[in-house]
Every structure is written in C-alpha cells, then in structure tokens.
Scaffold this motif. Structure first.
Motif, PDB file in Angstrom:
ATOM      1  N   LEU A 154     -46.112  69.831 -67.883  1.00  0.00           N
ATOM      2  CA  LEU A 154     -44.991  70.403 -67.126  1.00  0.00           C
ATOM      3  C   LEU A 154     -45.310  70.474 -65.637  1.00  0.00           C
ATOM      4  O   LEU A 154     -44.433  70.250 -64.800  1.00  0.00           O
ATOM      5  CB  LEU A 154     -44.668  71.796 -67.665  1.00  0.00           C
ATOM      6  N   GLY A 155     -46.572  70.793 -65.307  1.00  0.00           N
ATOM      7  CA  GLY A 155     -46.955  70.882 -63.905  1.00  0.00           C
ATOM      8  C   GLY A 155     -46.815  69.552 -63.194  1.00  0.00           C
ATOM      9  O   GLY A 155     -46.280  69.479 -62.077  1.00  0.00           O
ATOM     10  N   ILE A 156     -47.318  68.505 -63.842  1.00  0.00           N
ATOM     11  CA  ILE A 156     -47.208  67.165 -63.257  1.00  0.00           C
ATOM     12  C   ILE A 156     -45.743  66.778 -63.101  1.00  0.00           C
ATOM     13  O   ILE A 156     -45.329  66.214 -62.079  1.00  0.00           O
ATOM     14  CB  ILE A 156     -47.955  66.146 -64.132  1.00  0.00           C
ATOM     15  N   LEU A 157     -44.939  67.118 -64.107  1.00  0.00           N
ATOM     16  CA  LEU A 157     -43.523  66.763 -64.088  1.00  0.00           C
ATOM     17  C   LEU A 157     -42.762  67.554 -63.015  1.00  0.00           C
ATOM     18  O   LEU A 157     -42.061  66.973 -62.177  1.00  0.00           O
ATOM     19  CB  LEU A 157     -42.924  67.043 -65.472  1.00  0.00           C
ATOM     20  N   ILE A 158     -42.929  68.877 -63.009  1.00  0.00           N
ATOM     21  CA  ILE A 158     -42.122  69.744 -62.131  1.00  0.00           C
ATOM     22  C   ILE A 158     -42.632  69.715 -60.691  1.00  0.00           C
ATOM     23  O   ILE A 158     -41.881  69.424 -59.759  1.00  0.00           O
ATOM     24  CB  ILE A 158     -42.115  71.187 -62.672  1.00  0.00           C
ATOM     25  N   VAL A 159     -43.917  70.023 -60.508  1.00  0.00           N
ATOM     26  CA  VAL A 159     -44.469  70.049 -59.152  1.00  0.00           C
ATOM     27  C   VAL A 159     -44.433  68.646 -58.545  1.00  0.00           C
ATOM     28  O   VAL A 159     -44.125  68.480 -57.352  1.00  0.00           O
ATOM     29  CB  VAL A 159     -45.906  70.610 -59.156  1.00  0.00           C
ATOM     30  N   GLY A 160     -44.761  67.634 -59.359  1.00  0.00           N
ATOM     31  CA  GLY A 160     -44.698  66.253 -58.881  1.00  0.00           C
ATOM     32  C   GLY A 160     -43.300  65.883 -58.419  1.00  0.00           C
ATOM     33  O   GLY A 160     -43.126  65.224 -57.381  1.00  0.00           O
ATOM     34  N   HIS A 161     -42.301  66.313 -59.174  1.00  0.00           N
ATOM     35  CA  HIS A 161     -40.902  66.018 -58.807  1.00  0.00           C
ATOM     36  C   HIS A 161     -40.532  66.663 -57.474  1.00  0.00           C
ATOM     37  O   HIS A 161     -39.985  66.008 -56.590  1.00  0.00           O
ATOM     38  CB  HIS A 161     -39.966  66.517 -59.908  1.00  0.00           C
ATOM     39  N   PHE A 162     -40.843  67.958 -57.338  1.00  0.00           N
ATOM     40  CA  PHE A 162     -40.505  68.650 -56.091  1.00  0.00           C
ATOM     41  C   PHE A 162     -41.275  68.070 -54.904  1.00  0.00           C
ATOM     42  O   PHE A 162     -40.729  67.952 -53.798  1.00  0.00           O
ATOM     43  CB  PHE A 162     -40.800  70.148 -56.225  1.00  0.00           C
ATOM     44  N   GLY A 163     -42.538  67.704 -55.135  1.00  0.00           N
ATOM     45  CA  GLY A 163     -43.328  67.120 -54.058  1.00  0.00           C
ATOM     46  C   GLY A 163     -42.786  65.785 -53.594  1.00  0.00           C
ATOM     47  O   GLY A 163     -42.747  65.496 -52.391  1.00  0.00           O
ATOM     48  N   GLU A 164     -42.351  64.948 -54.553  1.00  0.00           N
ATOM     49  CA  GLU A 164     -41.831  63.623 -54.200  1.00  0.00           C
ATOM     50  C   GLU A 164     -40.438  63.690 -53.604  1.00  0.00           C
ATOM     51  O   GLU A 164     -40.099  62.947 -52.683  1.00  0.00           O
ATOM     52  CB  GLU A 164     -41.828  62.734 -55.445  1.00  0.00           C
ATOM     53  N   GLU A 165     -39.600  64.593 -54.142  1.00  0.00           N
ATOM     54  CA  GLU A 165     -38.199  64.645 -53.713  1.00  0.00           C
ATOM     55  C   GLU A 165     -37.994  65.447 -52.434  1.00  0.00           C
ATOM     56  O   GLU A 165     -37.165  65.102 -51.594  1.00  0.00           O
ATOM     57  CB  GLU A 165     -37.333  65.237 -54.833  1.00  0.00           C
ATOM     58  N   TYR A 166     -38.746  66.540 -52.274  1.00  0.00           N
ATOM     59  CA  TYR A 166     -38.464  67.469 -51.183  1.00  0.00           C
ATOM     60  C   TYR A 166     -39.643  67.660 -50.220  1.00  0.00           C
ATOM     61  O   TYR A 166     -39.539  68.433 -49.264  1.00  0.00           O
ATOM     62  CB  TYR A 166     -38.048  68.834 -51.747  1.00  0.00           C
ATOM     63  N   GLY A 167     -40.746  66.970 -50.470  1.00  0.00           N
ATOM     64  CA  GLY A 167     -41.888  67.072 -49.575  1.00  0.00           C
ATOM     65  C   GLY A 167     -43.036  67.831 -50.215  1.00  0.00           C
ATOM     66  O   GLY A 167     -42.847  68.677 -51.087  1.00  0.00           O
ATOM     67  N   TYR A 168     -44.247  67.515 -49.748  1.00  0.00           N
ATOM     68  CA  TYR A 168     -45.449  68.111 -50.339  1.00  0.00           C
ATOM     69  C   TYR A 168     -45.483  69.628 -50.173  1.00  0.00           C
ATOM     70  O   TYR A 168     -45.966  70.349 -51.051  1.00  0.00           O
ATOM     71  CB  TYR A 168     -46.695  67.496 -49.707  1.00  0.00           C
ATOM     72  N   ASN A 169     -44.965  70.118 -49.041  1.00  0.00           N
ATOM     73  CA  ASN A 169     -44.996  71.571 -48.821  1.00  0.00           C
ATOM     74  C   ASN A 169     -44.189  72.320 -49.876  1.00  0.00           C
ATOM     75  O   ASN A 169     -44.581  73.393 -50.334  1.00  0.00           O
ATOM     76  CB  ASN A 169     -44.513  71.920 -47.412  1.00  0.00           C
ATOM     77  N   ILE A 170     -43.073  71.737 -50.304  1.00  0.00           N
ATOM     78  CA  ILE A 170     -42.265  72.360 -51.366  1.00  0.00           C
ATOM     79  C   ILE A 170     -43.016  72.283 -52.699  1.00  0.00           C
ATOM     80  O   ILE A 170     -42.991  73.238 -53.492  1.00  0.00           O
ATOM     81  CB  ILE A 170     -40.888  71.674 -51.485  1.00  0.00           C
ATOM     82  N   GLY A 171     -43.686  71.165 -52.931  1.00  0.00           N
ATOM     83  CA  GLY A 171     -44.475  71.031 -54.155  1.00  0.00           C
ATOM     84  C   GLY A 171     -45.568  72.084 -54.236  1.00  0.00           C
ATOM     85  O   GLY A 171     -45.759  72.728 -55.280  1.00  0.00           O
ATOM     86  N   PHE A 172     -46.289  72.297 -53.136  1.00  0.00           N
ATOM     87  CA  PHE A 172     -47.341  73.316 -53.115  1.00  0.00           C
ATOM     88  C   PHE A 172     -46.757  74.725 -53.237  1.00  0.00           C
ATOM     89  O   PHE A 172     -47.371  75.605 -53.844  1.00  0.00           O
ATOM     90  CB  PHE A 172     -48.171  73.192 -51.837  1.00  0.00           C
ATOM     91  N   LEU A 173     -45.574  74.930 -52.661  1.00  0.00           N
ATOM     92  CA  LEU A 173     -44.904  76.221 -52.788  1.00  0.00           C
ATOM     93  C   LEU A 173     -44.583  76.517 -54.252  1.00  0.00           C
ATOM     94  O   LEU A 173     -44.827  77.628 -54.748  1.00  0.00           O
ATOM     95  CB  LEU A 173     -43.622  76.227 -51.956  1.00  0.00           C
ATOM     96  N   VAL A 174     -44.050  75.521 -54.943  1.00  0.00           N
ATOM     97  CA  VAL A 174     -43.731  75.679 -56.373  1.00  0.00           C
ATOM     98  C   VAL A 174     -45.004  75.944 -57.174  1.00  0.00           C
ATOM     99  O   VAL A 174     -45.028  76.784 -58.083  1.00  0.00           O
ATOM    100  CB  VAL A 174     -43.001  74.424 -56.908  1.00  0.00           C
ATOM    101  N   SER A 175     -46.082  75.247 -56.823  1.00  0.00           N
ATOM    102  CA  SER A 175     -47.360  75.450 -57.499  1.00  0.00           C
ATOM    103  C   SER A 175     -47.840  76.899 -57.341  1.00  0.00           C
ATOM    104  O   SER A 175     -48.278  77.535 -58.312  1.00  0.00           O
ATOM    105  CB  SER A 175     -48.413  74.488 -56.930  1.00  0.00           C
ATOM    106  N   GLY A 176     -47.752  77.440 -56.125  1.00  0.00           N
ATOM    107  CA  GLY A 176     -48.170  78.817 -55.875  1.00  0.00           C
ATOM    108  C   GLY A 176     -47.309  79.825 -56.623  1.00  0.00           C
ATOM    109  O   GLY A 176     -47.815  80.818 -57.162  1.00  0.00           O
ATOM    110  N   ILE A 177     -45.995  79.574 -56.674  1.00  0.00           N
ATOM    111  CA  ILE A 177     -45.086  80.478 -57.389  1.00  0.00           C
ATOM    112  C   ILE A 177     -45.397  80.474 -58.884  1.00  0.00           C
ATOM    113  O   ILE A 177     -45.400  81.537 -59.534  1.00  0.00           O
ATOM    114  CB  ILE A 177     -43.618  80.074 -57.129  1.00  0.00           C
ATOM    115  N   MET A 178     -45.668  79.287 -59.427  1.00  0.00           N
ATOM    116  CA  MET A 178     -46.058  79.202 -60.846  1.00  0.00           C
ATOM    117  C   MET A 178     -47.309  80.031 -61.119  1.00  0.00           C
ATOM    118  O   MET A 178     -47.421  80.702 -62.152  1.00  0.00           O
ATOM    119  CB  MET A 178     -46.316  77.741 -61.231  1.00  0.00           C
ATOM    120  N   MET A 179     -48.255  79.972 -60.174  1.00  0.00           N
ATOM    121  CA  MET A 179     -49.501  80.714 -60.353  1.00  0.00           C
ATOM    122  C   MET A 179     -49.229  82.216 -60.385  1.00  0.00           C
ATOM    123  O   MET A 179     -49.811  82.946 -61.202  1.00  0.00           O
ATOM    124  CB  MET A 179     -50.456  80.365 -59.201  1.00  0.00           C
ATOM    125  N   LEU A 180     -48.351  82.686 -59.535  1.00  0.00           N
ATOM    126  CA  LEU A 180     -48.005  84.114 -59.524  1.00  0.00           C
ATOM    127  C   LEU A 180     -47.298  84.519 -60.821  1.00  0.00           C
ATOM    128  O   LEU A 180     -47.556  85.603 -61.368  1.00  0.00           O
ATOM    129  CB  LEU A 180     -47.127  84.437 -58.319  1.00  0.00           C
TER     130      LEU A 180
END
Length: 405
Positions: A154-180
């Motif tokens: 799921l991480g590869i699918l979701i974070v990868g999607h946001f990173g590719e579609e909206y930029g790496y900063n959004i991908g890392f943001l989603v990654s941090g939110i998932m961690m919380l």
C-alpha cells in the motif's frame, strides 16, 4: 499436526497489526521515492552518490535497531520507545520536504533513528502479548508478517502515486501522516509486562541451541534467497519483454507480494487451529525453497513465453517457503528468550542476515555475469539447510519419544 484448542486472537493483535502496517507503508513509500528525489531536478545528486546514501540508510538500520532495543528493554520501556520512534520517524519524513541537502540528511537520519526505536520494540511487545498462549505464536507472527507486506504494498502504491502525480514533497508529506496514524493504536495499547508464570521454563541449553539454529537458518535462507534472486530478476526482465499477457510492469515487480498476501492468510487460518513445531515449519520452508530453486532449472538461459508458467510456479513455492521461515524466527525468539530482553534479541537477529548478505555481495559481480551460477550456489545452500533441519527435527522427535518412555 495437533489441533489447537486455544485459538483466540484478541483485538490487541489487530491494533499491533494496523500500527505495523501503517509504519511499513510510510517507510516503504518514502523509500521508493528517495533515490528518484535525490537524483531529480531539486537536489540533482549524482546517481552513484544517491545509491551510496541509500545504502548508508539501509546499513544504519541494523545499528539503530540495536540502540532502540537497548533503550526499550533497559531504560524507557518498549511502548514509549515505539511512540517516540514513530514521532521521530514522522518528523524525518516531514524534513524530507525541505528541498535542500540539509533537509535530506536530517530527514534520513531521523527516519533511521525512529525506525530503530519503533521496529524491535513493537515486535517485542507484540510477541509478549502471546506468552500465555505460545501455540498461537506462529499464527500471530504470520498475521503480523501479512500486515508488513500489505503495508509495503500500500505504501508503494499510495505514496508512490502522490509523489509521481503531485511532487515528491506531497509524497513525503503523505508518508509522515501515515507514520503518525500508525501511533494511534499504540496510544490505546498498554505496555506488555510478563508475569512470573510466563517466565521461560525451558533449560538454558535448549533455549540457546534453538535460538542459535534459528539465527543461522534465517541468515542462510536470506543469503540463498538474495543470490538466487539475481536469476529470478533476470527472468522477470525477460518475461516483461516477451510476454503477450497484458500485465503492467508494476504487477510484475510486485508479484512476490501478490503471492505472499493470500498464502499468509491461509497460513494464519491453518496455524490458528492446528499446531506443529516451529522447527518443523522451518524444515518445510527450506524444502519448499529448494523445490522453488529446482523448478527454475527447467527454464533455459534465454526464456520463452512458454516458460512463464514455470516461473510463476517457482515464485509460488518461494513465497510458501518465505511464509514458513520469515515470521517463525520471531516466534522462536519469543518462545525461548527471556522476555525482559526480547527486543534486544530481536534486534540482534538482523545481524546474521546482514553479515551473510554482505559476504555474498562480495561475489555479486560473478553472479550478475552468470545468474545461473548464483542459482546453483543458492540451491546447494538451501539443500544444506534442508538436510540440517530434517536431522534436527528427527533428533528432537527421538529425544521426545525417549523421554516419554
């Protein structure tokens, strides 16, 4: 195989699994973006430097987990270590949003530190919740392993999607939110403290021997897996080029996870209601691995489309092998260790695997030039593991029968 009458998992199992799934989703999602981010338009890092940095992160995790385990077992407790580690890991993901080298290195350092606190302590706390029902350990840790693989997928699918579609900063943001989000179940759960009647009743010699064999088997298994995987990867690239099946590349690259998820679920159900010894499962795992490697020899050096089914069957047996080995190491450690120092022992379990992988990596050039050579070497190693485990299981059975007489 004996029927297991004590077959109830609790809601705690669900909470731990959700927490671990979300943490792995955060980590693997971040990991799939990081090299592309380092070599992209923002940082413009040389590819070699990016790979070296990535290798530094992977290597540092072993040491950070030992430090995190020591803190968890000896100083601040496992639960506090999980929560603190999760917060640090989330901050690390958020730091990666800063488009500078400082943001990169600070972020990666915090991810390594946070993961080191989180991983061994959540595994330890999860295992200690089963000390009063050890026959469910194999089923429980397989469910935990299922959560890990589902999280990585799921991480590869979701974070990868946001990173590719909206930029790496959004991908890392989603990654941090998932961690919380992964910390929410841990706020609900309590610290697992073993009671006196849960202390280990096995002799010191039996405990040391079983833990040593488990360390050795798992390390050798992943070593054999790694060098044989060169041949698997080479065949995968060939089939992507020649296959007429309409299979996206992402599915080809995720084939192992696609197999692991249903096989894990089946194993969880079976091992919840029926019990076999952990070393019997390790023995079956090594035999299935040996069969998987053997099947690959049926495929010629230059594969044809007709060989695709053989490749899929080999992957199936390899996934069954993995499920019989990877989760069971933590089950064995939980059963035979002193629960007060379980996180420390879990952190040390990563060392044999890394050392053996490091030794094999010295010969990677030869194996990449001749992938079939790596497969031959891996098959021999898997055969040795199988023979050793068969001998040990039979020896244990003989001793058990003699004691009953």
């Amino acid at each position: 195989m004996k029927k297991n009458t004590n077959h109830r998992h609790t809601k705690e199992t669900l909470y731990y699994s959700i927490s671990r799934m979300l943490e792995r989703a955060s980590y693997y999602g971040m990991r799939i973006l990081i090299v592309l981010y380092m070599t992209g338009e923002v940082l413009k890092m040389d590819r070699t430097d990016a790979i070296i940095t990535y290798g530094w992160v992977a290597g540092s995790l072993v040491f950070s987990q030992i430090i995190g385990a020591l803190l968890g077992d000896l100083l601040i407790g496992n639960r506090k270590s999980i929560i603190i580690g999760g917060i640090i890991q989330a901050i690390g993901a958020f730091c990666l949003i800063i488009p500078t080298n400082i943001g990169l290195y600070v972020g990666l350092s915090l991810v390594v530190l946070g993961s080191g606190l989180f991983t061994p302590n959540i595994i330890s706390n999860f295992g200690k919740s089963y000390l009063s029902k050890t026959k469910l350990l194999d089923s429980a840790f397989t469910l935990f392993y299922l959560a890990i693989n589902l999280g990585s997928f799921l991480g590869i699918l979701i974070v990868g999607h946001f990173g590719e579609e909206y930029g790496y900063n959004i991908g890392f943001l989603v990654s941090g939110i998932m961690m919380l989000f992964s910390l929410i179940p841990m706020w609900i759960l309590k610290e697992q403290k073993p009671t006196k009647n849960q202390e280990n009743k096995y002799s010191i010699s039996k405990r040391v021997l079983n833990i040593f064999i488990a360390f050795l088997v798992v390390g050798l298994f992943w070593g054999a897996y790694e060098i044989s995987n060169i041949r698997f990867f080479e065949l995968q690239l060939q089939f992507i080029e020649i296959s007429s099946f309409d299979i996206p590349n992402s599915i080809w690259y995720s084939m192992n996870s696609i197999y692991i998820l249903p096989i894990s679920l089946i194993a969880v159900i079976i091992w919840t209601y029926f019990y076999n010894s952990q070393f019997f499962k390790l023995m079956l795992g090594s035999i299935f691995g040996l069969i998987s490697f053997g099947i690959l020899f049926l495929i010629p050096e230059v594969a044809t489309e007709q060989n695709t089914i053989i490749y899929f069957v080999s992957l199936l047996f390899l996934s069954i092998s993995e499920i019989h080995i990877a989760p069971i190491i933590h089950s064995i450690l939980t059963k035979y260790s002193n629960p007060k120092y379980l996180a420390i022992l879990i952190s040390l379990a990563f060392i044999p695997t890394k050392l053996i992988s490091l030794i094999f990596s010295l010969f990677n050039d030869r194996f990449y030039d001749r992938p079939s050579l790596g497969l031959i070497f891996g098959t021999i190693l898997m055969a040795i593991i199988s023979v050793g485990l068969i001998t040990y299981v039979l020896w244990n059975k003989k001793n058990y029968l003699q004691q009953r007489v």
